[in-house]
Structures are given as C-alpha cells and as structure tokens.
Scaffold this active site. Structure first.
Site, short mmCIF file in Angstrom:
data_model
loop_
_atom_site.label_atom_id
_atom_site.label_comp_id
_atom_site.label_asym_id
_atom_site.label_seq_id
_atom_site.Cartn_x
_atom_site.Cartn_y
_atom_site.Cartn_z
N GLU B 451 0.83 -0.66 -0.45
CA GLU B 451 0.14 0.01 0.23
C GLU B 451 0.67 1.54 0.52
OE1 GLU B 451 -1.29 3.08 0.23
OE2 GLU B 451 -1.94 2.73 2.48
N GLU B 460 3.16 9.26 -4.50
CA GLU B 460 4.25 8.61 -3.04
C GLU B 460 4.65 7.32 -3.96
OE1 GLU B 460 2.59 7.94 0.33
OE2 GLU B 460 1.52 9.84 -0.11
#
Lengths: 651, 651
Positions: B451, B460
C-alpha cells in the site's frame, strides 16, 4: 564576410549564413565550412548528428565532426546547429516520442558542449505541440548562453475571409495553421523564455503585410530564405519579388540575419554587382563558387542598396528598445548634461519661436508695436532656450517684450544669470528663482511659455504646474502650449516584455518606461487618451482623467499578442503650430522625446477579429500623480499600478 | 441568536441577518438593531449614510449613527455596512462618476472607522464596470481587516441555447448579463483580492443547477434571500420551492450566511416549529414580532431540518480547503502519529483482506490447502496492518501462509517485532528491515502486498518501488494492488488560489497539495490520467507518462474560471476488489486519502461552450519523479514545474 557596411549599424543582419542540407558524413564538416566561408558566407546552419541515427543504449552519438576538428571560436562564430528534423515529440507512437525527446536532448547537449551560439529546432509537425514545448522548456531551464530558434514557415495564414466563424468556433477545422499561432502557443507554454527565438522560412508566397508585421515584435533571429522563393531576372540571375525585397529590407532593419537554403535553381556564372545595379566599375572577387553564391550576391546587393541610416537614427541606435525610467523633473532637479542634450533639439525651439511669434502678432497689432510691451513669462526656463526663442520671436516680429524667466532649479538659475549677462539681455529678462506654483508675480502675463511635456504629454505634471502658474496669467492671456493630448496604441514587444520580466516582480510591470521603440509591431492606429487645455479657469477643472478605448486591429493581422501600449503626445503650441511625437503627425527631426511604454503584467492574446478594450486613468493625490491601466476585452487584466503603488510622479 | 446547532459545524451559516431597507434617520440605528436582535436575527445589513447625501466640500457625512451610539463589539459583530446604492462609477456623466467615487470612499472609510467586518457594495449597474472595479481595487489595497461583498443578483443566465453564436461574437448584444461574468471581470480587474467577496441576491427564479454550481468555488459570503422568492404554504406561511430549499441547504453547507431582505408579503402570526415540521411539542418563544420574522422562522426550520454532519465529515472539518504538502514516505520516514492515524482506516484494511482472501483462494485450490503454503510478502509493511489483514485472510480462507514483512523504516521495524511477539506470529512472519528495492529475497513470492499509494495513485512512487520488488515475485505471482489509475477534473477553487497566491512566488503554484476539497465547483466529470499495472515484466516498461485530456464542461454551466485540477485515484486490489477516492466510485467511509490539487499559476477563463484541454506529464530522473502540467485550450498556460523545479518526489 559581412554583406556590407552601413554607417552606424553594427547589427547581426550584416551576416549571411547558408544551410547545409546533407549530413557531412565522415567528419566532412570542416570542408563544408571552409568552402562556405571562402564563398563569402559568414556561417553555416548544419546538422550535428547523422539523421539516420536513432537512440540505442550505449551507442556513441554519430556527430558530424568531433569538437577537435574545429577551434572553439570557429564552432561558436560560424556554426549554427540544426537539430534532426525527423523528431516528432507529439507523435501518437510512444516509442517515436521517447526517441525524439532523447535525440533532441542529446543533440542540444552536444551543441552546448561545442559552445554554439544557437541551434535551430525543427518546425513542429502538428498544430498541437505541447509535448515538444515541454521538452524544449525543460532544456531551456538548463541552458546558459545558447539560444534555440524555433523554425517556422512564414506561410500564408488562413483563408479567414469567407469562413471566419467556422475557424473561430473550431480552430482545428482549418487545414493550415497560422504559424504565428503555433509560435504563440509554444512560447506561452515555455513562459516567454528569453532564449527561445524564431527562425522563419521565407517561401515563394508571403502572407498579408499586417500579418507579417506581427513578427517585428517577436524575437526573430533568422530569415531562412529558400531558393524557391527567388525569381529569375532577364539575364537568368536570381532576384526577388518587390514584396520579398521589402520584407528582406525590413528584416535587415530589425537585426534579422538571412540564411540561404535550398538547391540551386540558377546555375549561372559569377555575378558582378554591375549586372544587378548597372554599376560597371564593380571589381569581381576570386571566383570561389558555392552553388548558392548567386543568391548570396543578390542578398548582398539588396543589403548594400539600402539607404544609409539617417543621422538621428544613428545617434539613437544604442537606445533602441532600451527601457528608461521617465524623468521626474518636478521632484528632482535635472543635471547640466540633461539640459545640454535637450537644448540641442533645434526643431523644438524653432517651433516654439514660431508659436510665440504668431501669438505676439495676434496680441499686438502692427500699429501698436511701439507702444505695447508684452509681458511674457517662461515658466520652467531651465538654462534659457525658451527665453532665447521668445526673444528671437520678438525680434522677428518687431514686438517689444518683457520676459520673466521662472525656474525652480537653483543650479539652472545660476546658468540663466550667466546667459543673460553674456547675451546682454539684462534690460529684457528678469530671472525668478522660484517654483512657479508658489511665485508671487509682481504683474500678470500676456503670454505664458512652458515646455513641461513628457513623452505622454501630461506625465511630467505640466497640468499641475500650469494650474499653479495661470494665477498670474491675464484672463485673456495665452498659454503656449495651449493644449496637449496623449495617445496610445497596442503593440507586440516581446523584447521589452522579457526585459521587464527579468526583474521578477510586479512593480516593474506597473511602471511606464521611456523607450526608443524598434523591435515592435504596431497592431492598431494610435488613439487619443487625455487632453489638457491651458489656461483653464473653470471652477470644476481638475486633472483627473478616465478614458476607455477600443482598438480594432489592422485588417488581416490575424491573432496577436499585446505586450503593452506605446504612448505618445501631440501638443498645440499656438493655433496651427504643433509639436509632438504621435507617429502620424510627428514633428520631423525632433529628438527630445522617445515614446512611452505601458506594459501588461501578462500579455493579452487577441484572437483574430476581436477588438481590444483598454482603460486608462490619471489619478491625483495631494503629493503625487499616477496612471492606472487595465484591459477588459478580450479578457480582463488586473488593474495595473493601483494607488500608484509601483510608479508615480511626485508633485 | 443562531439558527440552530449542528454537531461539529461552527460555520458562519448558523447566523442569519436582515437587510434594513430604509435609512434610519435621526440616529435611529440602535433601535433598529435592538429590534432585529430581539427578533432573533443575528445581524443587520444597514445603510451607513443618508442616501440623499451628495458630496459637498466641507460637509459632515450624514451617517445613520455616530460611532458612540453602539459599542465597538456591537458595530463589529452585528452590523454589515451597506454602501449607498445610487453610486454609479461607470456613468457617462463625469460629475456623477466623481461624486460616486468620493461617496464610496467616504462610506468605506467610515465603516473602517467603525471596525465593521464587511460592507456590501451595490451591484454594478452596467456590464462594463472597470471604473467601479478600479476604485474598489484602490480601496482594497488599503483595507486591513474589512471585507467587501460585491452584491450580485443570482439571476438566470442567458438564453444561450438558440443564439449562442450571436452572444459569443458580441457579448454586448445580449440583454441580460450572466452575473457570474460580471463577478469574474470584477475580480480579475481586482487581481483576485482575497478581501473581495460576493453577496448573492436570491430571487424567485433560479438559474440552472450547473450554473449555480460555479458559485460554490467562489467566495460567496452571503445569500440575500428576497421575500419575493418565497411561496405561500397552505396555511398562509412563507415557504420556499424545492430548488430554493436545496440551494439554501447547499449554502448552509458552504458557510454562506443568509440575509433576509424585502417587504413582508406574509402578515402571519408567530409560527411554531410544529406548523412547519408537524412537531406539536414545540415551545413558542416570547413574540417579539419583526415584520420578517416568519421568513426567519422558515430559514431556521430549514437549517434545523438538515441531517447532522456525518462523523467522518466532523472529523475532517478542520481540514477543509487546507493545503497540505504531500507526504514523501520514500525519502522521509513516517512518524508514529502518522501510522497511528492511517491504521485506524478499517475500511481500507478490510478491502485488502478481501483481496488477499480472493487471491489465496484462486492460488490454492481447496484440495491443496493442507499441502501448499503460500509465500506472501508485504512490501512497505509499516507497523503491520497489512500483515494482520493478510493473516486474517489466510485464516478466513483456511490457507497456509508464510509472510515476509519488508519495511525500510527502522523505527517501524521495532514496532513490527513487538507486534509479532505480542500476537504470537513468530512462526508465520519474518520481518525484513530493508528497502524493498535492494532486498535480496531468499525465495520468490506468490503474492506481493503493498500500500504505497498517494492521493494521485502513483505520486508516492509506488511504481518505482514495485518495479524494485517484482524481482522476487514469481513469474505467475500476484501483486495486490494489481493496478491503479489517477484521475483529474477541472475545478473552481478561489480560496485555494488565494491561499497559494499569498506566498507570492511561482514555486507554490507549481506544487501539488493534498487537500480536503470543500469550497470548490466541479466543472466536468473526472477523467483517467495515468495507469500502472503490476507486475510488469515487459522489457520496454517505464514509468514516464504523458496524457492529454479534453474536458467538456457540464451542460448549462456557462463560462467559468478554472483555478486548477482536483486529482484522485482508483486502485484495483485484486479482480473486483477495488479501493479509491475517485468521486464516482469512491470506497465509502475510507479516510486515508484526501484529494490532490494541481493549481494553475493563472486561472484559466473558459468561455461558455469551450472545452478545456490539459496535459499531464509524469517525468523521471535518477533521483526524483515529478509532474508537469499545462493547459492548451482555450488558451495556453505556461508549463508548470519544469524539470520538477518546484515540486518533486525523491527516489
């Protein structure tokens, strides 16, 4: 070898280059360069990398010559790099896009390594070229000195006349794209980078005059003249159409270099200047024949045929497009040097002399000349040029004069006293060392003479000064000037925009500059802004002004970008004697005023056919006067210089 | 007295004001105020100066009350000033223009003296209001705290459908002007001043839903609800149409205060809540009757009838429209507090558990459960929530699991070890303290669980991390998530624009922000930007992306201003199990991600009917990844964040 010499003009347009069409394989570049230089070209536009190369990991870039085969100065002075033309950064095919970007970056890096002054980027292949612009913009962030010239065809723009609406509603529908639009998108995406310039391909047909005119406000560095654009004269030599000739002359005048390109269509023997000009005394040079020499000869002929630069232009050449802050003659005292310069403007003072002479004759009938002595006050006498002009007008018309020379600058007053002694004017002239706004005059004047005008007329606060001085003007007295009017017109001026942008603040975009406008495009005829009339004894009189103007662009201009407004003034000195710099009525050979320039923080794109609406305010507070300005059509700008926060004139 | 209490919501929309139509002559203001407050209104919108006054030199401003008759807190908390409505700064008549400007400035100066929080400026009388804007802009430069609310009618916009082209070609030709256009011109001229806001007059008819929607991205501070906009219910009491009710509820939700205005059309006795809601237990208050009380009662009823704020909204209320820099979890190590917050997101982990369970069942047939042990690696294990979810999935499906928990943050690794001991997972879980990109795995994984998603999916650097991790995934192994896609949509967000502008630099306009979007207008449905799929063993795979999108605005929106783009993601965890925040498919009750916001340095005006074309790039360099973005239609913007100069994510 330069095309020729033009007195006072040292611009780049003296140099002519040639495009190298085929890749000089096997380190053949030095030979090509030598041949071109020997044939009187000044530089070559040459491919740097084999156009058959596609990026492969670990491969050595197949360059046209290692950096060792030419000296650093040769690379830098005589070679403009040509980026591979196959690149297509907006292709559908991702592989081709990525290869193109990599090649572009590798070639520019190589050109930087060679310290080239410029590289030519191939023309975008599609109307939508955002990815190309993005890659170029990334490169521009890291370039120190090199310029990139985006190559664009100077093509006829759209057949706008009959399906204007269709084009307007969907610009994609038009088959051809106005290459200016392509340039405009590209440079907006690159945020007006000052290192991004234009190289225009000149083809056999040319767009409309006004559409061409836009380019003179853009950073065009080279005109790539295609051999196909040439005609053939009666003797078989290449020549250009009248329109092409005029365009080339205009480019020469705007420091644009010519690069000759294409295959030779004119296989003729060395031309003598005589063939072109009828001058039989021309001495031929050693015939080192380059296939494109006949075209170079013709371009050099056009260059040398130009009229020499007028003396005034030569004098002003270093001021071209150079931003100066306007004088603050009311708040600051001028220096001797400044007086010296302005006093040399013979034309200006002869206009004043004519105006004073006419006023004197109107004021004093011939039968009263011996009994009447006219009281004339020069307010803002400086070092005395208007005193002299007035006295000469009196002499010329046989009128008797009593002159008061009022001046607030104590340094200039010293000079005034010397002048009067030197000229023996003691009985005629009284010097008053005082600000005209607070002088208690011993008597009232028949004529008030002043020259307090700035480039924009009222911008050096002539209205406020004369309001103060008219206290001592007789009710039927005359003010010279009797009125003045400011003018503006929208212009393209990318050079000025970039120079202002370099300050990286808003204040410089909210300042008006005095500037000898040169590399600009006038987009619409000038219109009047503010008028002031003197004397003005109305109790309601005030010097605040607000004017809204709507400009229609010159016909067939196409779309354009407005970087700001050029400002001028015209002044009625007395009756039909005027003085001014408004282009259509400018007083010839007068050099005291350059135009003024009001910039826009963000240049406004004006679509083809749209007017531009602009608002100008003259605002007054107890200690200062300032302008505010804003555009409302086609899209609103911020109001510039609110409360005079960035630019004002002190009272 | 506030309209009511709504748990967690402390916004201004609890307060309701009343407009004072007649000038309270003879210092009558305190009486008017007291009557209004006693009648449960919270504040009055009142004229400050006798509307019959015209500027005269030396005259004393005929104000409605001296500053002494009310205490400072009363002035500030209970009075909004109403600027004289006769002013007309764009009149042809210069006298009227100058009087108007002087009055405007005097009244604002007086209001500042009284420390009022806001003044309402009368609606512009003409579509062209540049001089009004100029004067207001000058005032805004000097205002410290007070806000100016430009009053505008929320009128039906143009009948655009049948003569769109005519309107387009000449906006002057249309009889009515879309008041949003007026607002837009005004605020552009005032350069997006953060102290210039809007007060909308709500009339009996309303424009289309989408055209109304634009206002939710604008700084609307008050909805001035005209009594004429009310209907009459069966019992003779005022009520509003369904559309008006919905609009008012939307205003309440966007912190917009209601001000009731107009003459009473409903002379009814005090209403009880029971009349409106059917609740007979309502206790009536003391009947201090204001003529407009019935309207206030109805508005309060609508306010109280709203659903309470959901718990998640209450939790997030302080984040609304607050710009946060995105996390850099790869470059920086997260803090315990951050882990703590994210681990509370039950929904997210239950989706992961579902995905792992499905993958386990697909991977291990029921008849092999006893013989097969699936190797599952959690890459980026943090403090272990995905380890837990995976183990629960194994238990739920009866599959045997061997888990590797790979984590680069040494602090989180400490917690992981404690957790495993605490839970007795020593035989199941191996903790690996390493960056997944350089770990040498002792065996290959069947399932890779991660994740690493940001608000924009890949922002990210999930792609770069998983590229590094897929080395130790079996060729037929499964990645959870198996893919993720980013989305954007154009929005109006004047509040965000102003917050970014306050930094006075370009860098903040070239940064993407994580933000709980609230006071915005969604202008077009979201579209997909970039997709990443895992694993991706293709040799050509790379993580650079380029997407060009064209958005058509929602029908009947009218023109609008785009301040930037809201970004979201959706992720396919495994087959039909997805997770995301894209509004149309968002996973309910998940709070780990707010949207991302990509601003535009200069907001783009999109004319009615025009699409907006936008380009997004994901660029990669050895040490960082960044986005660039640009608009090309309707007009080109600069390319934002070239070379990641302002905003990037470190590798």
């Amino acid at each position: 070898m330069p095309l020729g010499q033009r007195a006072g003009d040292k611009s780049d347009s003296r140099y002519c280059g040639v495009e190298v069409l085929d890749f000089p394989a096997g380190e053949g570049l030095p030979a090509v360069l030598n041949h071109s230089l020997a044939s009187a070209f000044d530089f070559i536009l040459a491919p740097l990398v084999d156009p058959n190369y596609r990026p492969t990991p670990g491969a050595v870039l197949p360059v046209s010559a290692s950096d060792l085969v030419l000296g650093p100065a040769q690379w830098s002075n005589h070679v403009v790099g040509k980026i591979s033309e196959w690149i297509d950064l907006d292709a559908e095919d991702e592989r081709l896009r990525l290869d193109s970007e990599l090649t572009l970056k590798q070639e520019i890096a190589w050109a930087s390594h060679l310290s080239l002054q410029a590289c030519v980027l191939p023309a975008p292949r599609r109307p939508s070229c955002a990815n190309y612009a993005r890659a170029v913009n990334q490169i521009l962030q890291g370039l120190t000195n090199m310029h990139l010239w985006l190559r664009l065809p100077l093509e006829k723009s759209e057949p706008m006349d009959d399906d204007l609406d269709k084009v307007k509603n969907n610009s994609q529908m038009s088959e051809k794209v106005d290459s200016w639009e392509l340039w405009n998108s590209f440079r907006l995406l690159c945020d007006h980078s000052s290192q991004l310039c234009v190289a225009l391909d000149i083809l056999s047909t040319l767009p409309s005059i006004n559409s061409l005119g836009r380019w003179f406000g853009e950073p065009v560095r080279a005109a790539i003249l295609q051999t196909n654009a040439f005609l053939t004269n009666a003797k078989g030599y290449p020549c250009l159409s009248k329109r092409h000739q005029r365009l080339l002359t205009a480019f020469f005048n705007h420091s644009v270099q010519v690069i000759i390109s294409g295959r030779s269509n004119h296989n003729v023997s060395p031309v003598s200047e005589g063939v072109l000009s009828g001058d039989e005394n021309y001495i031929e040079e050693a015939p080192v024949r380059h296939a494109l020499s006949p075209y170079l000869d013709y371009v050099a002929y056009l260059y040398r045929r130009m009229d020499p630069l007028p003396e005034q232009e030569r004098f002003e050449i270093n001021y071209r497009d150079f931003l100066q802050s306007p004088l603050q003659p009311l708040m600051d005292n001028l220096e001797a040097q400044t007086y010296e310069t302005f006093e040399k403007d013979v034309v200006k003072y002869s206009q004043y002399q004519r105006a004073v002479a006419k006023a004197l004759v109107d004021r004093v009938p011939d039968d009263a000349v011996s009994t009447t002595r006219t009281v004339l006050m020069v307010v803002g006498a400086g070092r005395g040029p208007l005193v002299r002009a007035s006295l000469q007008a009196a002499e010329e018309t046989g009128r008797k004069l009593k002159v008061y020379a009022v001046e607030k600058n104590p340094n200039a007053v010293i000079t005034l006293h010397s002048l009067i002694k030197l000229e023996g004017w003691e009985s005629l002239v009284t010097v008053i060392s005082s600000d005209m706004r607070c002088w208690n005059a011993p008597e009232k004047a028949d004529i008030l003479v002043s020259e307090l005008l700035g480039s924009f007329g009222d911008n050096e606060l002539s209205p406020e000064c004369l309001d103060g001085a008219q206290r001592f003007l007789k009710p039927d007295g005359i003010s010279i000037p009797s009125s003045y009017t400011s003018f503006i017109q929208p212009i393209t001026a990318s050079k000025l925009h970039n120079d202002i942008k370099a300050h990286k603040d808003i204040a410089h975009f909210e300042t008006a500059y005095v500037v000898k406008l040169h590399r600009i495009a006038n987009l619409a005829p000038p219109q009047q802004v503010f008028t002031f009339t003197h004397p003005n004894f109305s109790p309601d009189a005030n010097n605040r002004r607000y004017t809204k103007l709507q400009f229609e662009m010159l016909p067939d201009t196409g779309s354009c970008l407005v970087h700001g407004f050029a400002g001028y003034f015209d002044s009625v000195l007395y009756k039909d004697v005027h003085l001014g710099i408004e282009p259509n009525t400018a007083t010839p050979n007068m050099f005291s005023w350059f135009p003024i320039f009001f910039p826009l923080r963000k240049p406004i794109y004006v679509p083809d056919g749209s007017p531009i609406e602009v608002h100008f305010w003259r605002c007054c507070a107890p200690t200062k006067v300032w302008y505010e300005w804003a555009v409302t059509t086609p899209s609103p700008s911020p109001i510039h210089n609110s409360n005079g926060r960035s630019y004002w004139v002190g009272l």
